[in-house]
Every structure is written in structure tokens, then in C-alpha cells.
Design a protein around this motif. Sequence first.
Motif, PDB file in Angstrom:
ATOM      1  N   UNK A 165       0.694  -1.038   0.025  1.00 52.76           N
ATOM      2  CA  UNK A 165       0.004   0.034   0.045  1.00 52.76           C
ATOM      3  C   UNK A 165       0.998   1.246   0.044  1.00 52.76           C
ATOM      4  N   UNK A 166       0.246   2.331  -0.574  1.00 49.62           N
ATOM      5  CA  UNK A 166       0.840   3.552  -0.593  1.00 49.62           C
ATOM      6  C   UNK A 166       0.972   4.350   0.732  1.00 49.62           C
ATOM      7  N   UNK A 167       0.264   3.747   1.759  1.00 51.35           N
ATOM      8  CA  UNK A 167       0.049   4.326   3.156  1.00 51.35           C
ATOM      9  C   UNK A 167       1.508   4.319   3.941  1.00 51.35           C
ATOM     10  N   UNK A 168       1.853   5.442   4.498  1.00 50.24           N
ATOM     11  CA  UNK A 168       3.360   5.459   5.237  1.00 50.24           C
ATOM     12  C   UNK A 168       4.609   5.392   4.206  1.00 50.24           C
ATOM     13  N   UNK A 169       4.538   5.507   3.030  1.00 52.70           N
ATOM     14  CA  UNK A 169       5.652   5.600   2.185  1.00 52.70           C
ATOM     15  C   UNK A 169       6.529   6.686   2.426  1.00 52.70           C
ATOM     16  N   UNK A 170       6.000   7.806   2.888  1.00 54.97           N
ATOM     17  CA  UNK A 170       7.005   8.714   3.388  1.00 54.97           C
ATOM     18  C   UNK A 170       7.811   8.589   4.419  1.00 54.97           C
ATOM     19  N   UNK A 171       7.280   7.518   5.333  1.00 52.91           N
ATOM     20  CA  UNK A 171       8.024   7.253   6.437  1.00 52.91           C
ATOM     21  C   UNK A 171       9.331   6.190   6.004  1.00 52.91           C
ATOM     22  N   UNK A 172       8.631   5.449   5.057  1.00 57.50           N
ATOM     23  CA  UNK A 172       9.598   4.359   4.403  1.00 57.50           C
ATOM     24  C   UNK A 172      10.793   5.170   3.873  1.00 57.50           C
ATOM     25  N   UNK A 173      10.475   6.203   3.034  1.00 57.40           N
ATOM     26  CA  UNK A 173      11.620   6.952   2.444  1.00 57.40           C
ATOM     27  C   UNK A 173      12.570   7.629   3.571  1.00 57.40           C
ATOM     28  N   UNK A 174      11.937   8.180   4.694  1.00 55.02           N
ATOM     29  CA  UNK A 174      12.606   8.633   5.860  1.00 55.02           C
ATOM     30  C   UNK A 174      13.561   7.722   6.618  1.00 55.02           C
ATOM     31  N   UNK A 175      13.103   6.199   6.598  1.00 55.67           N
ATOM     32  CA  UNK A 175      13.693   5.327   7.103  1.00 55.67           C
ATOM     33  C   UNK A 175      14.777   4.915   6.215  1.00 55.67           C
ATOM     34  N   UNK A 176      14.639   4.741   4.848  1.00 61.09           N
ATOM     35  CA  UNK A 176      16.026   4.544   3.962  1.00 61.09           C
ATOM     36  C   UNK A 176      16.821   5.510   4.163  1.00 61.09           C
ATOM     37  N   UNK A 177      16.538   6.888   4.267  1.00 65.00           N
ATOM     38  CA  UNK A 177      17.639   7.895   4.369  1.00 65.00           C
ATOM     39  C   UNK A 177      18.386   7.875   5.615  1.00 65.00           C
ATOM     40  N   UNK A 178      17.822   7.700   6.613  1.00 60.07           N
ATOM     41  CA  UNK A 178      18.238   7.256   8.129  1.00 60.07           C
ATOM     42  C   UNK A 178      19.037   6.210   7.966  1.00 60.07           C
ATOM     43  N   UNK A 179      18.723   5.093   7.407  1.00 64.18           N
ATOM     44  CA  UNK A 179      19.428   3.770   7.165  1.00 64.18           C
ATOM     45  C   UNK A 179      21.045   4.024   6.414  1.00 64.18           C
ATOM     46  N   UNK A 180      20.796   5.070   5.522  1.00 67.69           N
ATOM     47  CA  UNK A 180      21.811   5.229   4.689  1.00 67.69           C
ATOM     48  C   UNK A 180      22.989   5.925   5.456  1.00 67.69           C
ATOM     49  N   UNK A 181      22.395   6.922   6.283  1.00 63.97           N
ATOM     50  CA  UNK A 181      23.231   7.384   6.923  1.00 63.97           C
ATOM     51  C   UNK A 181      24.038   6.558   8.082  1.00 63.97           C
ATOM     52  N   UNK A 182      23.135   5.609   8.632  1.00 67.44           N
ATOM     53  CA  UNK A 182      23.739   4.625   9.687  1.00 67.44           C
ATOM     54  C   UNK A 182      24.837   3.939   9.089  1.00 67.44           C
ATOM     55  N   UNK A 183      24.706   3.346   7.795  1.00 65.97           N
ATOM     56  CA  UNK A 183      25.495   2.655   7.148  1.00 65.97           C
ATOM     57  C   UNK A 183      26.904   3.282   6.840  1.00 65.97           C
TER      58      UNK A 183
END
Length: 349
Positions: A100-118
Motif C-alpha cells: 500500500x502507499x500508506x506510510x511510504x513517506x515514513x519508508x523514505x525517511x527510514x531509508x535515508x536514515x538507514x543510509x546515514x547509519x551505514x
Amino acid sequence: MSISSLTLSSFSRSTIQRVQTQLVDAQKEFNTGRHADVGRTLGRVTGNAINYRAQEDTFNSMLTSNNLISSRFNLMDNALSSIRTSGDDFSKALINGTATGTGTAALVQSAQQGLQQVLGAVNVSSGGDYLFAGTHTNTQPVKSDSTALTTLNATMQTNFLNALGISDVSAAKADDVKAYFSDAGLPRGGTTYRFSTDFDAQWATFADAGGQVSTAQISKSETIQTSVSASSDAFKNTVAAYTMIGALGVDQMGDGARQALTTAAQTRLKMGQDGIVKVQADLGVRQTRVAAANALLTKQKDIVADAYGRLENVDQTEAGLMINQLKTQLDATFAVTGKLQGLSILNYL
């Protein structure tokens, strides 16, 4: 034999000096457990003792170096564990955000944070040296500044739009997205577009691929790799997965395209996670080798210590008894000297 006051006085002084010298040597031997003058005592075999001590210094140096290597391995393992843990959490978020498209903005934010952590984990340093930089220890292994990340995201989004022949990600078709992220690629206008090709070109400038894996000697006959290259596929695939979700506009796509993208990201993330596990397993093998080398070095050090000990060491109990005897002798000599000083040659005659 002539007798004189000078002869008696000189004899007393020489006796006191000799006993005092012996007492100093005995006290030194009692305190150190070694001959006061090793060279004088051992003579021609002194070289053997020196050779044994040189070997011990070598073993101690290797043990110190190995302890530093073990510390580096532990820090690297901790960094890899943090990448793997974050990857597991992101994988769950991808599964939840696929249907679903619900919450994809949070998914994008999670990806960006995950990239910084890596990137932060890969850029871990100790004592001023970057642990994942190979022989380029003074160079940050991957770029992590905002300018570099903005450039990476913008370039990958442009490549994505060009590959699909669209100007807005909302127009992305599921089949085209799926083909672009596949090994076969997306053929269009006589050109085959592939995400892996586009990303590899960016990764080559994003990570310091020039740093070779560093090595060190952990025993007299064994060397070991002491680093992991930041340009390895494990890190590249992990960063790629985060970039796919964080930069390509998944929150603006239709259901089909979003499904295709998140499925491709899951596949890429799994490749990265599997790679991280293999790197950690390899580090575990190296840590075991260092531990085994340390055990052998310790045994060898004990052997040479025992060897030079048999040459240099003294019985400290015996040295203590000698001190008492010499003190008694010195006291007696002082007493006799005092009496002699009261005599003259006339008394002797």
C-alpha cells in the motif's frame, strides 16, 4: 714481609671496599633475581642470553600488535552488526510498505536514515585510522557529507527517469521498473538500461576503491588481512537498497511500480545482508587465527624466558643469605679497622 702502619691501614681499606662492592652486587641480585653483572658472570655465553632476550622482545612486539589487531576486528564486527541490525529493521519496513502507499513517506525517511547509519558505520575509525579503508587509513572510505548524498540521490533519480523515458516518477510502469532493476535490463531506443550499471558508476566515485586490503604479520610465519575494503559488494548492495527507496520517489509511484521497486530493493538488501554476514564470518575466522597465534607466541616467549633465566637468574634466597654474611663481615672489618687505627708501629713492635 714488612709491617707498617700504612700497610695495615691500606689492607683494611681494600677489604672494606671489596666487601662493600660484593654487598652492592648481592643486594642487586636479591632485588632483581639476576646476576649483578651478567656479562662478567656468563663470559662467552653472554651472547646466548642476549639472543634469547631479543627473541622475547620480538614475541612481545607481535603480541602487542596482535592485541591491536584483535581490537580493530572487534570494532569492525560491532560496526557490521549495527549495519545488519538496521538492515533487518529496514527489510521489515519494506515488507510492510509494499502492498500500500500508506506510510511510504515514513519508508523514505527510514531509508535515508538507514543510509546515514551505514555510511557512519563504514567510516568508523580508531586512533585516527579508518578501519574499512584498507591501506588508505587516513582517507575516509565512503563519502557521507550532505553534498555527496544529494548528488548521489539526484543522479540516480535522473538515471531512473531517463531509463524509463519519463519526466515524473508517477508515470513509472511496473514492468519497466521491474526490467530496469533486473540483470537483463530495460531495452529502450536501442540502449539497455540497468540500475546496477548506473549505480556502479556512482559507487566508484562514492567509495574509495583504491584502498587495498592491509595485511600484518601475526607470527613469524603467518600473515593476515587486517581490514575490509569499503568498496566491497556487501556495502555497495546495502547502500544501493537504501538509495532505491530514499531517492527514486517511491512515495509518488502507483501501486504496481511501487511494488516492483520495493521488491527489487528487498532483493538488493538481502544481497547486502548476506554479504555482511560473510564478512563477519571471515572476521571471526581471522580473530580465531590471531588468538591461536597469540597462544603460540606466548608459549614461545615462555620458552626463551626460561632459557635466558637459566643463564641469568640467581637464587634470591641465597643472595639474601650472602647479604647477611657480607654485612656481618663488613661490621667485623670496621671494628678491626677501628682498633688498628688506635695502634702504631711501636705497639706492634
